[in-house]
Design a protein around this motif. Structure first.
Motif, mmCIF file in Angstrom:
data_model
loop_
_atom_site.group_PDB
_atom_site.id
_atom_site.type_symbol
_atom_site.label_atom_id
_atom_site.label_comp_id
_atom_site.label_asym_id
_atom_site.label_seq_id
_atom_site.Cartn_x
_atom_site.Cartn_y
_atom_site.Cartn_z
ATOM 1 N N GLY A 171 10.672 58.538 -26.285
ATOM 2 C CA GLY A 171 10.438 57.476 -27.266
ATOM 3 C C GLY A 171 11.118 57.742 -28.589
ATOM 4 O O GLY A 171 11.672 56.832 -29.211
ATOM 5 N N LEU A 172 11.074 59.004 -29.037
ATOM 6 C CA LEU A 172 11.746 59.366 -30.285
ATOM 7 C C LEU A 172 13.246 59.104 -30.191
ATOM 8 O O LEU A 172 13.861 58.549 -31.102
ATOM 9 C CB LEU A 172 11.490 60.832 -30.627
ATOM 10 N N LEU A 173 13.834 59.494 -29.073
ATOM 11 C CA LEU A 173 15.273 59.298 -28.885
ATOM 12 C C LEU A 173 15.619 57.814 -28.834
ATOM 13 O O LEU A 173 16.584 57.366 -29.463
ATOM 14 C CB LEU A 173 15.729 60.004 -27.604
ATOM 15 N N PRO A 194 5.094 55.146 -37.214
ATOM 16 C CA PRO A 194 4.401 56.015 -36.255
ATOM 17 C C PRO A 194 5.346 57.011 -35.584
ATOM 18 O O PRO A 194 4.969 58.142 -35.297
ATOM 19 C CB PRO A 194 3.815 55.030 -35.233
ATOM 20 N N MET A 195 6.573 56.572 -35.326
ATOM 21 C CA MET A 195 7.561 57.442 -34.701
ATOM 22 C C MET A 195 7.946 58.579 -35.643
ATOM 23 O O MET A 195 8.021 59.753 -35.239
ATOM 24 C CB MET A 195 8.793 56.604 -34.333
ATOM 25 N N ALA A 239 6.308 56.325 -20.222
ATOM 26 C CA ALA A 239 7.463 56.048 -19.379
ATOM 27 C C ALA A 239 7.036 55.839 -17.934
ATOM 28 O O ALA A 239 7.597 55.006 -17.212
ATOM 29 C CB ALA A 239 8.463 57.197 -19.480
ATOM 30 N N GLU A 240 5.983 56.579 -17.488
ATOM 31 C CA GLU A 240 5.530 56.440 -16.114
ATOM 32 C C GLU A 240 4.984 55.042 -15.853
ATOM 33 O O GLU A 240 5.194 54.459 -14.788
ATOM 34 C CB GLU A 240 4.446 57.481 -15.814
ATOM 35 N N LEU A 278 6.409 54.453 -27.135
ATOM 36 C CA LEU A 278 6.485 55.664 -26.316
ATOM 37 C C LEU A 278 6.181 56.916 -27.136
ATOM 38 O O LEU A 278 5.466 57.809 -26.687
ATOM 39 C CB LEU A 278 7.879 55.782 -25.689
ATOM 40 N N SER A 279 6.722 56.987 -28.355
ATOM 41 C CA SER A 279 6.566 58.198 -29.164
ATOM 42 C C SER A 279 5.144 58.399 -29.650
ATOM 43 O O SER A 279 4.735 59.521 -29.955
ATOM 44 C CB SER A 279 7.520 58.154 -30.364
ATOM 45 N N THR A 280 4.372 57.322 -29.749
ATOM 46 C CA THR A 280 2.989 57.436 -30.197
ATOM 47 C C THR A 280 2.003 57.521 -29.040
ATOM 48 O O THR A 280 0.808 57.708 -29.268
ATOM 49 C CB THR A 280 2.608 56.230 -31.078
#
Length: 306
Positions: free
Chosen positions: A124-126, A102-103, A293-294, A286-288
């Motif tokens: 998320g990607l990082l 998914p990332m 993050a919040e 996170l990336s999907t």
């Protein structure tokens, strides 16, 4: 999610998690290309009756060439790469790398479809790719001077990441050129496209020594259970619970795959693998957009105030 849908969700995670075990058992006798070829071929035949479903055959005929083409990216190449990878690294490690799909899909959509991720998804990607880098460094021996680097392990992990890239490209290709088609038309047609693509490589790489019964049972299981049946469960979950919830099955695959690897193949699971795997899954969430993050920050703030 209802109890029945939850049961289907767990069953899908168990089936897709088992695919790495079955590929390992099949590739031991058949080799990666024949294993992948048999997987898509048997699954394509198993799904053939679904062409009688209303609208499926019509949609398949209307976009036959693009559907067949996407099968090369979405099934033929990735299945062959994963079948190669499980011959050189553990099935649990392979499944963790697979969890980046998914990332990788979000990254490809950003580059190709200009779907720029928000701050949370970019984070998320990082995080996810950082987890992959740590996992590769640790497992290849590059992270410690006392370990010998393994070229086979590096190639196998590279094959896994290339497979996830193929999945990501296939997802964006499907969204751009095959939107609106019946999902069963895309699935069945793409598996036939993968079968045609792998027919010659499978024939040329067919083992000279007759594969054993265990290998035949393994490739049949990965084709029928982990491909044909699993696709049916996946599309039913999408229809009933929505794509976002269905996508969370990604988080279950490494869990099942790690357990299968330990129980049936006596594979070793290290704290480094588990830690990096959690980092990868966090980045994937996170990336999907499955996590934000919040949300994580609010939970942390609330717990600290107690």
């Amino acid at each position: 999610m209802s109890p029945l849908l939850l049961l289907e969700f767990l069953a899908l995670g168990a089936l897709w998690g088992a695919s790495f075990l079955f590929m390992r058992l099949g590739a031991a006798d058949f080799g990666p290309l024949a294993t992948a070829g048999l997987r898509v071929g048997i699954a394509a035949v198993a799904l053939l009756p679904l062409l009688a479903w209303p609208g499926v055959w019509r949609d398949l005929k209307s976009r036959a060439l693009p559907i067949l083409a996407v099968g090369v990216l979405n099934s033929a190449i990735p299945f062959a790469l994963f079948s190669y990878a499980v011959m050189h690294i553990g099935t649990g490690l392979t499944s963790i790398l697979n969890a980046t799909v998914p990332m990788t899909g979000a990254l490809v959509a950003w580059v190709w479809l200009k779907e720029r991720p928000g701050a949370s998804r970019l984070l998320g990607l990082l995080i996810g790719f950082g987890g992959v880098a740590l996992l590769v460094i640790g497992k290849s021996g590059l992270g410690g001077w006392l370990r010998a680097s393994s070229a086979d392990a590096l190639l196998a992990m590279g094959a896994c990441l290339l497979a996830t890239l193929c999945y990501g490209i296939a997802a964006s290709y499907t969204k751009r050129f095959l939107s609106g088609l019946h999902p069963l038309a895309t699935t069945t047609g793409s598996l036939w496209g993968a079968t045609f693509a792998l027919a010659l490589p499978m024939t040329l790489s067919w083992p000279t020594q007759a594969p054993g019964l265990q290998a035949w049972l393994a490739v049949t299981a990965v084709a029928v259970l982990c491909t044909a049946v699993a696709y049916g469960l996946f599309f039913h979950l999408i229809a009933q619970a929505g794509p976002s919830k269905a996508l969370t099955v990604t988080f279950l695959l490494p869990v099942f795959a790690l357990v299968y690897g330990v129980v049936f193949l006596q594979e070793e699971v290290t704290l480094w693998m588990l830690g990096c795997g959690l980092v990868v899954l966090l980045g994937t969430g996170l990336s999907t957009g499955l996590l934000r993050a919040e949300m994580l920050w609010r939970k942390k703030t609330r717990s600290s105030m107690r």
